[in-house]
Write a protein that holds these residues in place. Structure first.
Motif, PDB file in Angstrom:
ATOM      1  N   THR A 141       0.837  -1.208   0.000  1.00 20.07           N
ATOM      2  CA  THR A 141       0.000   0.000   0.000  1.00 20.07           C
ATOM      3  C   THR A 141       0.865   1.248   0.000  1.00 20.07           C
ATOM      4  O   THR A 141       0.624   2.188  -0.774  1.00 20.07           O
ATOM      5  CB  THR A 141      -0.935   0.009   1.225  1.00 20.07           C
ATOM      6  OG1 THR A 141      -1.743  -1.166   1.225  1.00 20.07           O
ATOM      7  CG2 THR A 141      -1.843   1.231   1.200  1.00 20.07           C
ATOM      8  N   GLN A 142       1.887   1.270   0.844  1.00 19.46           N
ATOM      9  CA  GLN A 142       2.785   2.420   0.916  1.00 19.46           C
ATOM     10  C   GLN A 142       3.544   2.614  -0.393  1.00 19.46           C
ATOM     11  O   GLN A 142       3.721   3.744  -0.868  1.00 19.46           O
ATOM     12  CB  GLN A 142       3.768   2.250   2.081  1.00 19.46           C
ATOM     13  CG  GLN A 142       4.719   3.414   2.270  1.00 19.46           C
ATOM     14  CD  GLN A 142       4.007   4.713   2.590  1.00 19.46           C
ATOM     15  OE1 GLN A 142       2.923   4.711   3.185  1.00 19.46           O
ATOM     16  NE2 GLN A 142       4.596   5.831   2.191  1.00 19.46           N
ATOM     17  N   ARG A 171       1.258   4.193  -2.945  1.00 15.42           N
ATOM     18  CA  ARG A 171       1.019   5.606  -2.639  1.00 15.42           C
ATOM     19  C   ARG A 171       2.212   6.465  -3.042  1.00 15.42           C
ATOM     20  O   ARG A 171       2.048   7.587  -3.534  1.00 15.42           O
ATOM     21  CB  ARG A 171       0.712   5.770  -1.148  1.00 15.42           C
ATOM     22  CG  ARG A 171      -0.676   5.273  -0.767  1.00 15.42           C
ATOM     23  CD  ARG A 171      -0.887   5.277   0.728  1.00 15.42           C
ATOM     24  NE  ARG A 171      -2.250   4.915   1.076  1.00 15.42           N
ATOM     25  CZ  ARG A 171      -2.647   4.599   2.307  1.00 15.42           C
ATOM     26  NH1 ARG A 171      -1.763   4.604   3.311  1.00 15.42           N
ATOM     27  NH2 ARG A 171      -3.906   4.279   2.539  1.00 15.42           N
ATOM     28  N   HIS A 174     -10.341  -4.293  11.740  1.00 12.30           N
ATOM     29  CA  HIS A 174      -9.185  -3.451  11.433  1.00 12.30           C
ATOM     30  C   HIS A 174      -8.221  -4.158  10.472  1.00 12.30           C
ATOM     31  O   HIS A 174      -7.640  -3.529   9.586  1.00 12.30           O
ATOM     32  CB  HIS A 174      -8.465  -3.060  12.727  1.00 12.30           C
ATOM     33  CG  HIS A 174      -9.241  -2.100  13.574  1.00 12.30           C
ATOM     34  ND1 HIS A 174      -9.525  -0.816  13.168  1.00 12.30           N
ATOM     35  CD2 HIS A 174      -9.818  -2.247  14.801  1.00 12.30           C
ATOM     36  CE1 HIS A 174     -10.224  -0.198  14.104  1.00 12.30           C
ATOM     37  NE2 HIS A 174     -10.411  -1.044  15.100  1.00 12.30           N
ATOM     38  N   MET A 195      -9.764  -3.975   7.049  1.00 14.82           N
ATOM     39  CA  MET A 195      -9.703  -2.630   6.497  1.00 14.82           C
ATOM     40  C   MET A 195      -8.337  -2.328   5.884  1.00 14.82           C
ATOM     41  O   MET A 195      -8.241  -1.558   4.927  1.00 14.82           O
ATOM     42  CB  MET A 195     -10.021  -1.598   7.583  1.00 14.82           C
ATOM     43  CG  MET A 195     -11.511  -1.441   7.856  1.00 14.82           C
ATOM     44  SD  MET A 195     -12.447  -0.897   6.392  1.00 14.82           S
ATOM     45  CE  MET A 195     -11.754   0.731   6.121  1.00 14.82           C
ATOM     46  N   ALA A 196      -7.285  -2.940   6.410  1.00 10.59           N
ATOM     47  CA  ALA A 196      -5.961  -2.738   5.814  1.00 10.59           C
ATOM     48  C   ALA A 196      -5.916  -3.321   4.405  1.00 10.59           C
ATOM     49  O   ALA A 196      -5.385  -2.693   3.482  1.00 10.59           O
ATOM     50  CB  ALA A 196      -4.892  -3.385   6.700  1.00 10.59           C
ATOM     51  N   ALA A 240      -8.558  -3.824   2.556  1.00 10.31           N
ATOM     52  CA  ALA A 240      -9.482  -2.999   1.771  1.00 10.31           C
ATOM     53  C   ALA A 240      -8.795  -1.721   1.299  1.00 10.31           C
ATOM     54  O   ALA A 240      -9.028  -1.263   0.171  1.00 10.31           O
ATOM     55  CB  ALA A 240     -10.716  -2.664   2.609  1.00 10.31           C
ATOM     56  N   GLU A 241      -7.942  -1.161   2.138  1.00  6.11           N
ATOM     57  CA  GLU A 241      -7.217   0.062   1.769  1.00  6.11           C
ATOM     58  C   GLU A 241      -6.239  -0.207   0.634  1.00  6.11           C
ATOM     59  O   GLU A 241      -6.054   0.635  -0.252  1.00  6.11           O
ATOM     60  CB  GLU A 241      -6.492   0.616   2.985  1.00  6.11           C
ATOM     61  CG  GLU A 241      -5.944   2.014   2.796  1.00  6.11           C
ATOM     62  CD  GLU A 241      -7.026   3.066   2.619  1.00  6.11           C
ATOM     63  OE1 GLU A 241      -6.739   4.079   1.946  1.00  6.11           O
ATOM     64  OE2 GLU A 241      -8.141   2.887   3.122  1.00  6.11           O
ATOM     65  N   LEU A 242      -5.605  -1.374   0.651  1.00  2.52           N
ATOM     66  CA  LEU A 242      -4.706  -1.746  -0.446  1.00  2.52           C
ATOM     67  C   LEU A 242      -5.476  -1.827  -1.756  1.00  2.52           C
ATOM     68  O   LEU A 242      -5.050  -1.267  -2.779  1.00  2.52           O
ATOM     69  CB  LEU A 242      -4.028  -3.089  -0.148  1.00  2.52           C
ATOM     70  CG  LEU A 242      -3.291  -3.752  -1.323  1.00  2.52           C
ATOM     71  CD1 LEU A 242      -2.185  -2.852  -1.864  1.00  2.52           C
ATOM     72  CD2 LEU A 242      -2.737  -5.105  -0.900  1.00  2.52           C
ATOM     73  N   LEU A 262      -8.358  -0.498  -2.555  1.00  4.24           N
ATOM     74  CA  LEU A 262      -8.861   0.819  -2.946  1.00  4.24           C
ATOM     75  C   LEU A 262      -7.746   1.676  -3.523  1.00  4.24           C
ATOM     76  O   LEU A 262      -7.933   2.372  -4.525  1.00  4.24           O
ATOM     77  CB  LEU A 262      -9.484   1.512  -1.737  1.00  4.24           C
ATOM     78  CG  LEU A 262     -10.144   2.867  -1.995  1.00  4.24           C
ATOM     79  CD1 LEU A 262     -11.326   2.715  -2.948  1.00  4.24           C
ATOM     80  CD2 LEU A 262     -10.597   3.498  -0.678  1.00  4.24           C
ATOM     81  N   THR A 263      -6.575   1.627  -2.899  1.00  2.96           N
ATOM     82  CA  THR A 263      -5.432   2.396  -3.388  1.00  2.96           C
ATOM     83  C   THR A 263      -5.055   1.982  -4.803  1.00  2.96           C
ATOM     84  O   THR A 263      -4.843   2.830  -5.686  1.00  2.96           O
ATOM     85  CB  THR A 263      -4.222   2.214  -2.447  1.00  2.96           C
ATOM     86  OG1 THR A 263      -4.562   2.676  -1.142  1.00  2.96           O
ATOM     87  CG2 THR A 263      -3.007   2.978  -2.959  1.00  2.96           C
TER      88      THR A 263
END
Length: 260
Positions: free
Chosen positions: A35-36, A39, A81, A84-85, A87-89, A91-92
């Protein structure tokens, strides 16, 4: 061993899942790391195209077994939680303004299918296998579902979400998960062809086009939607990139974003 190996060459940023001993399965550490990385790639002006691939025989087997063992002991709040991590990947990756290509070097299961669905384009080797196997474990492909359903359609998702059966690359292409299926020795060439097309287009226009697709998808052409599309093209036409692109076309030359 690093979980992924990023590299940058001529505007093409390749991120390689690098856990071949466990078929590039991911855990919470890889998810945060990837994810990082994405970004950072988003704001790096040197990067024009992002290619996501894997090492070894698989693209990604989804969740790491050891990670799943830890999740089994989590409370519902801890699982939320954790989910959600991931999910954030997804979405990113899905929302990146830059073109993304899944270079599918082998089979993909569960969350690995989600990564492919989040990419703009996907090219796979002909012997790759795919499956959404969550229900076999009494689970569901929850956080990847918006992207997988968008890629393969609701009716097809009803079958493969519920049966967890495997399907091959040809079927994956037919249902919309893949754009191309090639022999293994043709994979790099197929990806390179797409990359060349992407590098010839305006990067700002590509970002605007991706946002446009997200805006108009599944919306009827109402007056507000029509007005929005007109406003978008008017804005792009007078932008520096739009002016350069139009001038280059009229002057029969290459625009300034194309390397000679």
């Amino acid at each position: 061993m690093s979980s992924h190996l990023p590299s940058l060459s001529d505007g093409v940023f390749t991120v390689t899942l690098n856990r071949p001993d466990i078929h590039n399965a991911f855990d919470d550490v890889l998810i945060a790391d990837l994810t990082q990385t994405l970004r950072e790639a988003e704001v790096n002006e040197k990067i024009r195209v992002i290619v996501l691939t894997g090492t070894g025989k698989s693209f990604s087997a989804g969740a790491d077994l050891n990670w799943m063992k830890r999740m089994a002991r989590y409370t519902e709040e801890e699982n939320y939680h954790d989910a959600m991590a991931l999910a954030e990947l997804m979405l990113t990756l899905n929302r990146l303004p830059k073109p993304t290509i899944a270079r599918v070097n082998g089979s993909a299961y569960g969350g690995g299918v989600g990564l492919i669905a989040c990419c703009d384009m996907a090219v796979a080797v002909s012997d790759a296998q795919f499956a959404l196997t969550e229900v076999k474990l009494g689970l569901i492909p929850a956080v990847i579902s918006p992207y997988v359903v968008a890629a393969i359609g609701e009716k097809t998702a009803r079958r493969y979400f519920l049966t967890a059966e495997r399907f091959g690359a040809t079927d994956a292409q037919r249902m919309g998960l893949l754009n191309e299926v090639v022999d293994a020795d043709e994979l790099d060439q197929a990806v390179a062809r797409i990359v060349a097309l992407l590098l010839a287009a305006g990067p700002g226009a590509q970002a605007e086009a991706k946002d446009l697709i997200a805006c108009v998808s599944h919306r009827p052409p109402t007056d507000s939607v029509i007005a929005d599309t007109a406003e978008r093209i008017a804005h792009v036409r007078v932008s520096p990139e739009g002016q350069e692109g139009l001038a280059a076309f009229l002057e029969k030359r290459k625009p300034n974003w194309v390397k000679e």
